[in-house]
Write a protein that holds these residues in place. Structure first.
Motif, PDB file in Angstrom:
ATOM      1  N   GLY A  94       0.783  -1.233   0.000  1.00  0.00           N
ATOM      2  CA  GLY A  94       0.000   0.000   0.000  1.00  0.00           C
ATOM      3  C   GLY A  94       0.808   1.273   0.000  1.00  0.00           C
ATOM      4  O   GLY A  94       0.407   2.282  -0.583  1.00  0.00           O
ATOM      5  N   THR A  95       1.984   1.257   0.646  1.00  0.00           N
ATOM      6  CA  THR A  95       2.758   2.497   0.808  1.00  0.00           C
ATOM      7  C   THR A  95       4.168   2.416   0.238  1.00  0.00           C
ATOM      8  O   THR A  95       4.809   3.458   0.047  1.00  0.00           O
ATOM      9  N   GLY A  96       4.673   1.197   0.029  1.00  0.00           N
ATOM     10  CA  GLY A  96       6.041   1.048  -0.447  1.00  0.00           C
ATOM     11  C   GLY A  96       7.088   1.050   0.651  1.00  0.00           C
ATOM     12  O   GLY A  96       8.290   0.980   0.374  1.00  0.00           O
ATOM     13  N   ILE A  97       6.668   1.128   1.922  1.00  0.00           N
ATOM     14  CA  ILE A  97       7.618   1.078   3.038  1.00  0.00           C
ATOM     15  C   ILE A  97       8.221  -0.325   3.111  1.00  0.00           C
ATOM     16  O   ILE A  97       7.481  -1.320   3.110  1.00  0.00           O
ATOM     17  N   PRO A  98       9.544  -0.452   3.141  1.00  0.00           N
ATOM     18  CA  PRO A  98      10.177  -1.772   3.184  1.00  0.00           C
ATOM     19  C   PRO A  98       9.640  -2.631   4.332  1.00  0.00           C
ATOM     20  O   PRO A  98       9.381  -2.129   5.440  1.00  0.00           O
ATOM     21  N   THR A  99       9.461  -3.887   4.051  1.00  0.00           N
ATOM     22  CA  THR A  99       8.843  -4.796   5.021  1.00  0.00           C
ATOM     23  C   THR A  99       9.632  -4.930   6.317  1.00  0.00           C
ATOM     24  O   THR A  99       9.039  -5.094   7.390  1.00  0.00           O
ATOM     25  N   GLN A 100      10.965  -4.850   6.238  1.00  0.00           N
ATOM     26  CA  GLN A 100      11.763  -5.067   7.447  1.00  0.00           C
ATOM     27  C   GLN A 100      11.511  -3.987   8.492  1.00  0.00           C
ATOM     28  O   GLN A 100      11.543  -4.263   9.700  1.00  0.00           O
ATOM     29  N   TYR A 101      11.233  -2.757   8.044  1.00  0.00           N
ATOM     30  CA  TYR A 101      11.014  -1.669   8.993  1.00  0.00           C
ATOM     31  C   TYR A 101       9.660  -1.801   9.697  1.00  0.00           C
ATOM     32  O   TYR A 101       9.562  -1.644  10.921  1.00  0.00           O
ATOM     33  N   SER A 102       8.622  -2.042   8.931  1.00  0.00           N
ATOM     34  CA  SER A 102       7.307  -2.203   9.547  1.00  0.00           C
ATOM     35  C   SER A 102       7.240  -3.477  10.383  1.00  0.00           C
ATOM     36  O   SER A 102       6.606  -3.495  11.449  1.00  0.00           O
ATOM     37  N   TYR A 103       7.916  -4.536   9.935  1.00  0.00           N
ATOM     38  CA  TYR A 103       7.952  -5.777  10.715  1.00  0.00           C
ATOM     39  C   TYR A 103       8.605  -5.543  12.070  1.00  0.00           C
ATOM     40  O   TYR A 103       8.098  -5.978  13.114  1.00  0.00           O
ATOM     41  N   LEU A 104       9.736  -4.838  12.067  1.00  0.00           N
ATOM     42  CA  LEU A 104      10.444  -4.556  13.309  1.00  0.00           C
ATOM     43  C   LEU A 104       9.604  -3.660  14.221  1.00  0.00           C
ATOM     44  O   LEU A 104       9.522  -3.893  15.437  1.00  0.00           O
ATOM     45  N   ALA A 105       8.965  -2.640  13.659  1.00  0.00           N
ATOM     46  CA  ALA A 105       8.158  -1.715  14.467  1.00  0.00           C
ATOM     47  C   ALA A 105       6.986  -2.438  15.125  1.00  0.00           C
ATOM     48  O   ALA A 105       6.695  -2.237  16.315  1.00  0.00           O
ATOM     49  N   ILE A 106       6.306  -3.306  14.369  1.00  0.00           N
ATOM     50  CA  ILE A 106       5.170  -4.052  14.928  1.00  0.00           C
ATOM     51  C   ILE A 106       5.628  -4.957  16.061  1.00  0.00           C
ATOM     52  O   ILE A 106       4.980  -5.046  17.116  1.00  0.00           O
ATOM     53  N   ASN A 107       6.745  -5.632  15.868  1.00  0.00           N
ATOM     54  CA  ASN A 107       7.228  -6.556  16.895  1.00  0.00           C
ATOM     55  C   ASN A 107       7.716  -5.833  18.141  1.00  0.00           C
ATOM     56  O   ASN A 107       7.543  -6.336  19.252  1.00  0.00           O
ATOM     57  N   ILE A 108       8.329  -4.668  17.973  1.00  0.00           N
ATOM     58  CA  ILE A 108       8.748  -3.891  19.150  1.00  0.00           C
ATOM     59  C   ILE A 108       7.528  -3.515  19.984  1.00  0.00           C
ATOM     60  O   ILE A 108       7.534  -3.635  21.216  1.00  0.00           O
ATOM     61  N   LEU A 109       6.458  -3.090  19.295  1.00  0.00           N
ATOM     62  CA  LEU A 109       5.221  -2.739  19.997  1.00  0.00           C
ATOM     63  C   LEU A 109       4.648  -3.950  20.738  1.00  0.00           C
ATOM     64  O   LEU A 109       4.272  -3.855  21.917  1.00  0.00           O
ATOM     65  N   LEU A 110       4.604  -5.098  20.080  1.00  0.00           N
ATOM     66  CA  LEU A 110       4.053  -6.306  20.701  1.00  0.00           C
ATOM     67  C   LEU A 110       4.944  -6.800  21.842  1.00  0.00           C
ATOM     68  O   LEU A 110       4.443  -7.293  22.862  1.00  0.00           O
ATOM     69  N   LEU A 111       6.249  -6.665  21.690  1.00  0.00           N
ATOM     70  CA  LEU A 111       7.167  -7.077  22.757  1.00  0.00           C
ATOM     71  C   LEU A 111       6.978  -6.221  24.003  1.00  0.00           C
ATOM     72  O   LEU A 111       7.019  -6.728  25.128  1.00  0.00           O
ATOM     73  N   ILE A 112       6.777  -4.929  23.803  1.00  0.00           N
ATOM     74  CA  ILE A 112       6.549  -4.033  24.946  1.00  0.00           C
ATOM     75  C   ILE A 112       5.242  -4.400  25.649  1.00  0.00           C
ATOM     76  O   ILE A 112       5.166  -4.452  26.876  1.00  0.00           O
ATOM     77  N   ILE A 113       4.198  -4.671  24.843  1.00  0.00           N
ATOM     78  CA  ILE A 113       2.901  -5.040  25.429  1.00  0.00           C
ATOM     79  C   ILE A 113       2.990  -6.366  26.165  1.00  0.00           C
ATOM     80  O   ILE A 113       2.460  -6.544  27.263  1.00  0.00           O
ATOM     81  N   GLY A 114       3.681  -7.325  25.556  1.00  0.00           N
ATOM     82  CA  GLY A 114       3.743  -8.660  26.136  1.00  0.00           C
ATOM     83  C   GLY A 114       4.743  -8.828  27.249  1.00  0.00           C
ATOM     84  O   GLY A 114       4.673  -9.802  28.010  1.00  0.00           O
ATOM     85  N   LEU A 115       5.690  -7.896  27.384  1.00  0.00           N
ATOM     86  CA  LEU A 115       6.737  -8.037  28.396  1.00  0.00           C
ATOM     87  C   LEU A 115       6.156  -8.115  29.799  1.00  0.00           C
ATOM     88  O   LEU A 115       6.584  -8.925  30.626  1.00  0.00           O
ATOM     89  N   LYS A 116       5.177  -7.287  30.076  1.00  0.00           N
ATOM     90  CA  LYS A 116       4.587  -7.251  31.409  1.00  0.00           C
ATOM     91  C   LYS A 116       3.826  -8.540  31.713  1.00  0.00           C
ATOM     92  O   LYS A 116       3.843  -9.028  32.840  1.00  0.00           O
ATOM     93  N   SER A 117       3.178  -9.106  30.695  1.00  0.00           N
ATOM     94  CA  SER A 117       2.345 -10.285  30.908  1.00  0.00           C
ATOM     95  C   SER A 117       3.147 -11.585  30.900  1.00  0.00           C
ATOM     96  O   SER A 117       2.864 -12.505  31.672  1.00  0.00           O
ATOM     97  N   LEU A 118       4.175 -11.667  30.048  1.00  0.00           N
ATOM     98  CA  LEU A 118       4.856 -12.938  29.843  1.00  0.00           C
ATOM     99  C   LEU A 118       6.242 -13.020  30.472  1.00  0.00           C
ATOM    100  O   LEU A 118       6.766 -14.118  30.640  1.00  0.00           O
ATOM    101  N   GLY A 119       6.850 -11.907  30.793  1.00  0.00           N
ATOM    102  CA  GLY A 119       8.160 -11.948  31.439  1.00  0.00           C
ATOM    103  C   GLY A 119       9.308 -11.932  30.454  1.00  0.00           C
ATOM    104  O   GLY A 119       9.170 -12.277  29.279  1.00  0.00           O
ATOM    105  N   ILE A 120      10.502 -11.553  30.921  1.00  0.00           N
ATOM    106  CA  ILE A 120      11.670 -11.380  30.064  1.00  0.00           C
ATOM    107  C   ILE A 120      12.221 -12.692  29.546  1.00  0.00           C
ATOM    108  O   ILE A 120      12.773 -12.780  28.444  1.00  0.00           O
ATOM    109  N   LYS A 121      12.065 -13.791  30.333  1.00  0.00           N
ATOM    110  CA  LYS A 121      12.635 -15.079  29.926  1.00  0.00           C
ATOM    111  C   LYS A 121      12.043 -15.549  28.602  1.00  0.00           C
ATOM    112  O   LYS A 121      12.719 -16.145  27.767  1.00  0.00           O
ATOM    113  N   TYR A 122      10.748 -15.290  28.399  1.00  0.00           N
ATOM    114  CA  TYR A 122      10.070 -15.719  27.178  1.00  0.00           C
ATOM    115  C   TYR A 122      10.652 -15.007  25.954  1.00  0.00           C
ATOM    116  O   TYR A 122      10.635 -15.552  24.847  1.00  0.00           O
ATOM    117  N   PHE A 123      11.179 -13.794  26.134  1.00  0.00           N
ATOM    118  CA  PHE A 123      11.509 -12.947  24.996  1.00  0.00           C
ATOM    119  C   PHE A 123      12.963 -12.989  24.555  1.00  0.00           C
ATOM    120  O   PHE A 123      13.302 -12.392  23.537  1.00  0.00           O
TER     121      PHE A 123
END
Length: 337
Positions: A94-123
């Motif tokens: 849709g925008t031409g933004i390289p996949t690696q950048y959006s992939y990394l940004a989405i995962n950083i967001l999910l890692l921050i959200i999940g860190l509190k619930s799942l703990g650092i060992k999981y990540f």
């Protein structure tokens, strides 16, 4: 003074009792000494250094295989594979933004959200896998980029062939990551969070999320039902390859053998195949005859050899073979922590 028979018996019993007590004490002391002589367990860091190195090595291989399947067979044909890479692909279309950048940004967001619930060992390994896929997408896209700015199409214009090859590579790559205690993040994190608070299986959660991404992306972004159908095929193929690779890597079988020649069979299996044999004592319900039952755990590839040996020794032996999901211990896989 005469010694009566009663006195003699009492003396003999006392001596016998003393001897038995002494023997018991000696046995208990020997057991205590043996227990005390057990070697100390090696420290965990030394014990697991090679296992950790091997895990990270194979996680890297799995991530690179996934990136090859995604870049060479998904992006050039505008397929949607599901997961975070599927969302990244939609953003790219849709925008031409390289996949690696959006992939990394989405995962950083999910890692921050999940860190509190799942703990650092999981990540720990999840973060490593996310970094490897991000780097892999960058490297493979550079290799696949043609002078006219388009990505190389290894499957030419054969959409279904691209879906099959890409799905196989992605599923196998993910299986290698999972087999080595890794995770690629993305929808895995979402599924883990939901699974922690709701009684839904992770596999079902991931499946529904992926189908939602493919359906919404195909109709709302690409406006092409053909891409939606191909996306479903990619998901199905990658799931099949994921299950096949994981099961074939750890598939073992269990033999239950009943034979009058049980001693010979057990000895030959132990010496020729190199597998341990457990002897159980049973009784035939109808005949009331005592039976010796052999239990053997082996790899699936060793089954033909075991069958040949049993048939050679006792063609009338009763043998059952069953598939086992996983066998852990000496001679098989290590227990996963």
């Amino acid at each position: 003074m005469k010694t009566t028979d009663a006195d003699k018996n009492a003396t003999a019993n006392a001596a016998k009792s003393t001897t038995m007590n002494a023997a018991k004490s000696a046995a208990m002391n020997a057991a205590k000494n043996a227990m005390g002589a057990l070697p100390a367990l090696p420290s965990l860091p030394k014990l697991h250094v090679w296992d950790e190195v091997k895990d990270y090595l194979f996680i890297t291989i799995g991530c690179m295989m996934y990136c090859v399947g995604f870049v060479f067979f998904m992006l050039p044909h505008q397929f949607i594979p599901g997961g975070c890479t599927g969302i990244a692909a939609l953003i790219y279309y849709g925008t031409g933004i390289p996949t690696q950048y959006s992939y990394l940004a989405i995962n950083i967001l999910l890692l921050i959200i999940g860190l509190k619930s799942l703990g650092i060992k999981y990540f720990i390994k999840t973060i490593y896998a996310v970094i490897m896929i991000t780097l892999g997408l960058e490297i493979v896209q550079r290799l696949a980029m043609q002078p006219d700015g388009t990505l190389m199409r290894l499957a030419q214009d054969e959409d279904f062939m691209a879906a099959v090859l890409g799905g196989c590579l992605e599923g196998t790559g993910l299986a290698i990551v999972f087999l080595n205690n890794g995770s690629t993040g993305g929808t895995d994190i979402v599924a883990s969070i939901i699974n922690k608070y709701r009684s839904f299986s992770m596999g079902r959660i991931i499946m529904w999320i992926d189908f939602l991404i493919v359906t919404c992306g195909g109709f709302l972004v690409l406006h092409d039902w053909h891409k939606v159908v191909i996306g479903y095929c990619v998901l199905l193929i990658s799931m099949i390859m994921l299950d096949y690779t994981m099961n074939s890597a750890t598939q073992s079988v269990q033999f239950t053998i009943i034979s009058d020649q049980y001693e010979t069979i057990a000895k030959v299996i132990n010496e020729e195949v190199g597998r341990g044999v457990t002897v159980l004592f049973g009784e035939g319900w109808y005949s009331k005859a005592d039976r010796h039952v052999l239990i053997v755990m082996a790899r699936r590839r060793e089954s033909p050899q075991i069958f040949r040996l049993i048939k050679y020794i006792d063609p009338r032996a009763f043998v059952s073979q069953t598939k086992v999901v996983g066998v852990y211990g000496e001679g098989f896989d290590h227990i996963k922590s």
